[in-house]
Design a protein around this motif. Structure first.
Motif, PDB file in Angstrom:
ATOM      1  N   VAL A 362       0.871  -1.178   0.000  1.00  0.00           N
ATOM      2  CA  VAL A 362       0.000   0.000   0.000  1.00  0.00           C
ATOM      3  C   VAL A 362       0.906   1.226   0.000  1.00  0.00           C
ATOM      4  O   VAL A 362       1.736   1.388   0.893  1.00  0.00           O
ATOM      5  CB  VAL A 362      -0.929   0.020   1.227  1.00  0.00           C
ATOM      6  N   ILE A 363       0.759   2.063  -1.015  1.00  0.00           N
ATOM      7  CA  ILE A 363       1.495   3.328  -1.106  1.00  0.00           C
ATOM      8  C   ILE A 363       0.475   4.344  -1.596  1.00  0.00           C
ATOM      9  O   ILE A 363       0.311   4.565  -2.796  1.00  0.00           O
ATOM     10  CB  ILE A 363       2.685   3.249  -2.083  1.00  0.00           C
ATOM     11  N   SER A 364      -0.241   4.965  -0.665  1.00  0.00           N
ATOM     12  CA  SER A 364      -1.366   5.807  -1.085  1.00  0.00           C
ATOM     13  C   SER A 364      -1.886   6.625   0.086  1.00  0.00           C
ATOM     14  O   SER A 364      -1.419   6.487   1.218  1.00  0.00           O
ATOM     15  CB  SER A 364      -2.511   4.935  -1.630  1.00  0.00           C
ATOM     16  N   ARG A 365      -2.868   7.435  -0.206  1.00  0.00           N
ATOM     17  CA  ARG A 365      -3.610   8.116   0.856  1.00  0.00           C
ATOM     18  C   ARG A 365      -4.446   7.105   1.613  1.00  0.00           C
ATOM     19  O   ARG A 365      -4.839   6.068   1.084  1.00  0.00           O
ATOM     20  CB  ARG A 365      -4.498   9.219   0.268  1.00  0.00           C
ATOM     21  N   LEU A 373      -1.028   9.285   4.933  1.00  0.00           N
ATOM     22  CA  LEU A 373      -0.496   8.471   3.845  1.00  0.00           C
ATOM     23  C   LEU A 373      -0.002   7.144   4.409  1.00  0.00           C
ATOM     24  O   LEU A 373       0.541   7.094   5.515  1.00  0.00           O
ATOM     25  CB  LEU A 373       0.647   9.194   3.144  1.00  0.00           C
ATOM     26  N   LEU A 374      -0.189   6.075   3.646  1.00  0.00           N
ATOM     27  CA  LEU A 374       0.174   4.738   4.084  1.00  0.00           C
ATOM     28  C   LEU A 374       1.281   4.194   3.192  1.00  0.00           C
ATOM     29  O   LEU A 374       1.211   4.317   1.964  1.00  0.00           O
ATOM     30  CB  LEU A 374      -1.048   3.814   4.025  1.00  0.00           C
ATOM     31  N   HIS A 380       8.638  -9.299   0.850  1.00  0.00           N
ATOM     32  CA  HIS A 380      10.067  -9.623   0.757  1.00  0.00           C
ATOM     33  C   HIS A 380      10.903  -8.510   0.119  1.00  0.00           C
ATOM     34  O   HIS A 380      12.111  -8.676  -0.028  1.00  0.00           O
ATOM     35  CB  HIS A 380      10.259 -10.893  -0.072  1.00  0.00           C
ATOM     36  N   LEU A 381      10.280  -7.404  -0.256  1.00  0.00           N
ATOM     37  CA  LEU A 381      10.971  -6.412  -1.080  1.00  0.00           C
ATOM     38  C   LEU A 381      11.066  -5.036  -0.420  1.00  0.00           C
ATOM     39  O   LEU A 381      11.208  -4.028  -1.106  1.00  0.00           O
ATOM     40  CB  LEU A 381      10.253  -6.292  -2.437  1.00  0.00           C
ATOM     41  N   GLY A 382      11.027  -4.992   0.896  1.00  0.00           N
ATOM     42  CA  GLY A 382      11.070  -3.704   1.582  1.00  0.00           C
ATOM     43  C   GLY A 382      12.336  -2.923   1.307  1.00  0.00           C
ATOM     44  O   GLY A 382      12.296  -1.720   1.058  1.00  0.00           O
ATOM     45  N   LEU A 383      13.478  -3.597   1.354  1.00  0.00           N
ATOM     46  CA  LEU A 383      14.746  -2.923   1.076  1.00  0.00           C
ATOM     47  C   LEU A 383      14.774  -2.419  -0.357  1.00  0.00           C
ATOM     48  O   LEU A 383      15.109  -1.254  -0.616  1.00  0.00           O
ATOM     49  CB  LEU A 383      15.907  -3.889   1.335  1.00  0.00           C
ATOM     50  N   THR A 384      14.424  -3.268  -1.302  1.00  0.00           N
ATOM     51  CA  THR A 384      14.475  -2.909  -2.721  1.00  0.00           C
ATOM     52  C   THR A 384      13.565  -1.737  -3.044  1.00  0.00           C
ATOM     53  O   THR A 384      13.937  -0.818  -3.792  1.00  0.00           O
ATOM     54  CB  THR A 384      14.070  -4.116  -3.584  1.00  0.00           C
ATOM     55  N   LEU A 385      12.357  -1.732  -2.475  1.00  0.00           N
ATOM     56  CA  LEU A 385      11.342  -0.749  -2.848  1.00  0.00           C
ATOM     57  C   LEU A 385      11.254   0.425  -1.884  1.00  0.00           C
ATOM     58  O   LEU A 385      10.404   1.299  -2.055  1.00  0.00           O
ATOM     59  CB  LEU A 385       9.971  -1.441  -2.931  1.00  0.00           C
ATOM     60  N   SER A 386      12.135   0.482  -0.897  1.00  0.00           N
ATOM     61  CA  SER A 386      12.052   1.549   0.106  1.00  0.00           C
ATOM     62  C   SER A 386      12.233   2.928  -0.506  1.00  0.00           C
ATOM     63  O   SER A 386      11.496   3.872  -0.198  1.00  0.00           O
ATOM     64  CB  SER A 386      13.094   1.308   1.202  1.00  0.00           C
ATOM     65  N   GLY A 387      13.224   3.059  -1.376  1.00  0.00           N
ATOM     66  CA  GLY A 387      13.507   4.376  -1.957  1.00  0.00           C
ATOM     67  C   GLY A 387      12.389   4.883  -2.841  1.00  0.00           C
ATOM     68  O   GLY A 387      11.966   6.042  -2.720  1.00  0.00           O
ATOM     69  N   ILE A 388      11.873   4.056  -3.739  1.00  0.00           N
ATOM     70  CA  ILE A 388      10.824   4.513  -4.644  1.00  0.00           C
ATOM     71  C   ILE A 388       9.527   4.741  -3.872  1.00  0.00           C
ATOM     72  O   ILE A 388       8.757   5.645  -4.207  1.00  0.00           O
ATOM     73  CB  ILE A 388      10.626   3.535  -5.822  1.00  0.00           C
ATOM     74  N   THR A 389       9.301   3.973  -2.817  1.00  0.00           N
ATOM     75  CA  THR A 389       8.139   4.243  -1.968  1.00  0.00           C
ATOM     76  C   THR A 389       8.251   5.631  -1.358  1.00  0.00           C
ATOM     77  O   THR A 389       7.275   6.400  -1.350  1.00  0.00           O
ATOM     78  CB  THR A 389       8.027   3.180  -0.859  1.00  0.00           C
ATOM     79  N   GLY A 390       9.426   5.967  -0.852  1.00  0.00           N
ATOM     80  CA  GLY A 390       9.626   7.296  -0.279  1.00  0.00           C
ATOM     81  C   GLY A 390       9.413   8.399  -1.291  1.00  0.00           C
ATOM     82  O   GLY A 390       8.835   9.448  -0.974  1.00  0.00           O
ATOM     83  N   ASP A 405       2.187   5.231 -13.143  1.00  0.00           N
ATOM     84  CA  ASP A 405       0.912   4.785 -12.583  1.00  0.00           C
ATOM     85  C   ASP A 405       1.135   4.044 -11.263  1.00  0.00           C
ATOM     86  O   ASP A 405       1.823   3.018 -11.234  1.00  0.00           O
ATOM     87  CB  ASP A 405       0.208   3.876 -13.589  1.00  0.00           C
ATOM     88  N   VAL A 406       0.561   4.551 -10.181  1.00  0.00           N
ATOM     89  CA  VAL A 406       0.675   3.905  -8.876  1.00  0.00           C
ATOM     90  C   VAL A 406      -0.690   3.471  -8.346  1.00  0.00           C
ATOM     91  O   VAL A 406      -0.834   3.160  -7.164  1.00  0.00           O
ATOM     92  CB  VAL A 406       1.377   4.832  -7.856  1.00  0.00           C
ATOM     93  N   SER A 407      -1.696   3.434  -9.232  1.00  0.00           N
ATOM     94  CA  SER A 407      -3.053   3.113  -8.786  1.00  0.00           C
ATOM     95  C   SER A 407      -3.150   1.706  -8.212  1.00  0.00           C
ATOM     96  O   SER A 407      -4.015   1.423  -7.370  1.00  0.00           O
ATOM     97  CB  SER A 407      -4.034   3.276  -9.951  1.00  0.00           C
ATOM     98  N   GLY A 408      -2.269   0.799  -8.644  1.00  0.00           N
ATOM     99  CA  GLY A 408      -2.314  -0.577  -8.138  1.00  0.00           C
ATOM    100  C   GLY A 408      -1.954  -0.698  -6.672  1.00  0.00           C
ATOM    101  O   GLY A 408      -2.180  -1.748  -6.067  1.00  0.00           O
ATOM    102  N   PHE A 409      -1.432   0.371  -6.074  1.00  0.00           N
ATOM    103  CA  PHE A 409      -0.991   0.330  -4.683  1.00  0.00           C
ATOM    104  C   PHE A 409      -1.918   1.118  -3.762  1.00  0.00           C
ATOM    105  O   PHE A 409      -1.587   1.368  -2.615  1.00  0.00           O
ATOM    106  CB  PHE A 409       0.452   0.845  -4.580  1.00  0.00           C
ATOM    107  N   ASP A 410      -3.084   1.487  -4.287  1.00  0.00           N
ATOM    108  CA  ASP A 410      -4.035   2.276  -3.516  1.00  0.00           C
ATOM    109  C   ASP A 410      -4.702   1.415  -2.438  1.00  0.00           C
ATOM    110  O   ASP A 410      -5.137   0.298  -2.714  1.00  0.00           O
ATOM    111  CB  ASP A 410      -5.113   2.861  -4.444  1.00  0.00           C
ATOM    112  N   ALA A 411      -4.776   1.946  -1.231  1.00  0.00           N
ATOM    113  CA  ALA A 411      -5.396   1.210  -0.112  1.00  0.00           C
ATOM    114  C   ALA A 411      -6.857   0.880  -0.382  1.00  0.00           C
ATOM    115  O   ALA A 411      -7.393  -0.101   0.156  1.00  0.00           O
ATOM    116  CB  ALA A 411      -5.268   2.041   1.163  1.00  0.00           C
ATOM    117  N   ARG A 412      -7.509   1.684  -1.213  1.00  0.00           N
ATOM    118  CA  ARG A 412      -8.948   1.475  -1.450  1.00  0.00           C
ATOM    119  C   ARG A 412      -9.223   0.259  -2.319  1.00  0.00           C
ATOM    120  O   ARG A 412     -10.385  -0.086  -2.525  1.00  0.00           O
ATOM    121  CB  ARG A 412      -9.544   2.744  -2.063  1.00  0.00           C
TER     122      ARG A 412
END
Length: 414
Positions: A362-365, A373-374, A380-390, A405-412
């Motif tokens: 989840v990377i969204s409002r 924001l969440l 398994h990919l927290g280290l790899t994806l930490s920077g782009i999530t930030g 497009d980041v719609s796939g990571f929306d909490a809704r």
């Protein structure tokens, strides 16, 4: 006494939280990080240390459903389930299995592939700014299979990596041994991921990034957050002990513990944990030069400054159960198959990977408020994806949309 106020507060001092705070700080905002524990001491401490831009296909897969009986009941399985816990969390388990349908797997893989295309662009600037390049080894990674059948099960992941331009070579067992001659295990076939990197010290990397954040004016509050209360013009944070501070916007990046923060909206989401383990053999790090992953075993062997770390496996048992000695025994047994003369490990560790049933973060409002924001659920990919999530979260706090497009990571979506 007036309450402390920040432009943005970030709950969570692991890699994801620190990267969120760092990217937000780069937009000129006054940022505070809150966590009950020091930076980098949670799951970010004990991970496999692999920066894996090839991690596209999810754990969810039709093959997994067919393999479940063997995985669940074999003593040599990389997966173990606490049945008492599973039976009290059936909705999550059933949702996970529904996401193993091929059409869902395709959707998940495409969303992850798009995110992975930007993963290095999120992490590399922070590593450079924090002068942490000495903690990164850019030598690739080997993912190995003991049998042809196991290798053939990777066909879908291979196709998705080709689709998203991941650079890799297919290796024979002999070629694997040429690259890592101290391996005692004979593998049938494997992949060499050319652009993969690994971290020489996971905790030191998080700490280095965090110290840079503080040096640029960031604030740190070692506090456990109990509740947040979003209003029309601010969010009020209440810590254990009743202290309060406020912020214009709040980021929840507390990994598998994010659901415990009442009022954030995270408590409404189907967040659970894949418990992961590691053992460390000090002084043995020179046995290999790069990450070697044994895929049937579900773990990576990683050479780190502190020793040779074997990290991985999956246990479904929640946050409260103590360390399972059988999981440590499994890793020790697999390590002995890979290398002669290791002896006994000097460190045993249990950590909690934050996981949602579709294996996407989840990377969204938040559904609770646009001021929250969440940023969690990277399994398994927290280290790899930490920077782009930030970087994505920083875009949201700046009132702009990310450049993909980041719609796939929306909490809704739940």
């Amino acid at each position: 006494m007036a309450e402390e106020h920040f432009d943005v507060a970030v709950i969570g001092a692991g890699m994801v939280g620190v990267c969120c705070a760092s990217w937000i700080q780069r937009t000129g905002k006054r940022v505070a990080v809150l966590d009950r524990n020091p930076a980098g001491t949670g799951t970010s401490y004990g991970n496999a240390g692999t920066i894996a831009p090839f991690g596209i296909a999810p754990i969810n897969h039709p093959n997994l459903v067919r393999s479940l009986p063997q995985l669940l009941f074999s003593k040599s399985s990389a997966l173990t389930v606490d049945w008492g816990y599973a039976l009290t969390h059936l909705p999550w388990m059933l949702s996970f299995l529904r996401n193993c349908r091929q059409e869902r797997v395709d959707h998940i893989s495409n969303a992850m592939g798009t995110l992975q295309e930007h993963s290095d662009a999120g992490l590399n600037p922070l590593i450079k700014e924090a002068s942490a390049d000495d903690l990164i080894a850019s030598i690739g990674a080997l993912y190995c299979y003991s049998t042809e059948a196991a290798y053939e099960k990777s066909a879908y992941a291979r196709q998705m990596r080709e689709k998203y331009g991941v650079r890799f070579e297919t290796l024979s067992g002999g070629e694997i041994l040429e690259m890592e001659p101290e391996l005692n295990k004979t593998f049938h076939k494997g992949y060499h991921f050319l652009d993969s990197r690994h971290v020489r010290d996971s905790k030191a990397l998080t700490e280095r990034l965090f110290r840079h954040f503080l040096s640029q004016g960031g604030s740190w509050r070692q506090k456990e957050v109990e509740r947040v209360s979003p209003g029309t013009d601010k969010v009020t944070i209440t810590t254990r002990g009743g202290e309060k501070l406020t912020c214009n916007m709040l980021v929840v990046a507390a990994g598998a513990h994010s659901k415990s923060i009442k009022g954030s909206g995270a408590e409404r989401l189907p967040l659970d944990t894949e418990r992961g383990y590691h053992v460390v053999y000090r002084g043995q790090q020179d046995r290999i030069s790069r990450v070697v992953g044994w895929q049937e075993g579900g773990f990576n062997a990683t050479p780190m400054n502190g020793g040779l770390r074997f990290a991985g496996t999956v246990e479904i048992a929640g946050l409260k159960k103590p360390l399972n000695p059988a999981r440590i025994g499994f890793l020790k047994g697999m390590a002995r198959e890979m290398f002669d003369g290791l002896g006994e490990p000097q460190e045993e560790w249990l950590g909690f990977r934050p996981t949602l049933p579709d294996s996407l973060p989840v990377i969204s409002r938040s559904p609770a408020s646009d001021r929250i924001l969440l940023a969690f659920g990277h399994h398994h990919l927290g280290l790899t994806l930490s920077g782009i999530t930030g970087r994505i979260i920083a875009d949201f706090t700046a009132g702009r949309m990310p450049n993909f497009d980041v719609s796939g990571f929306d909490a809704r979506r739940f």
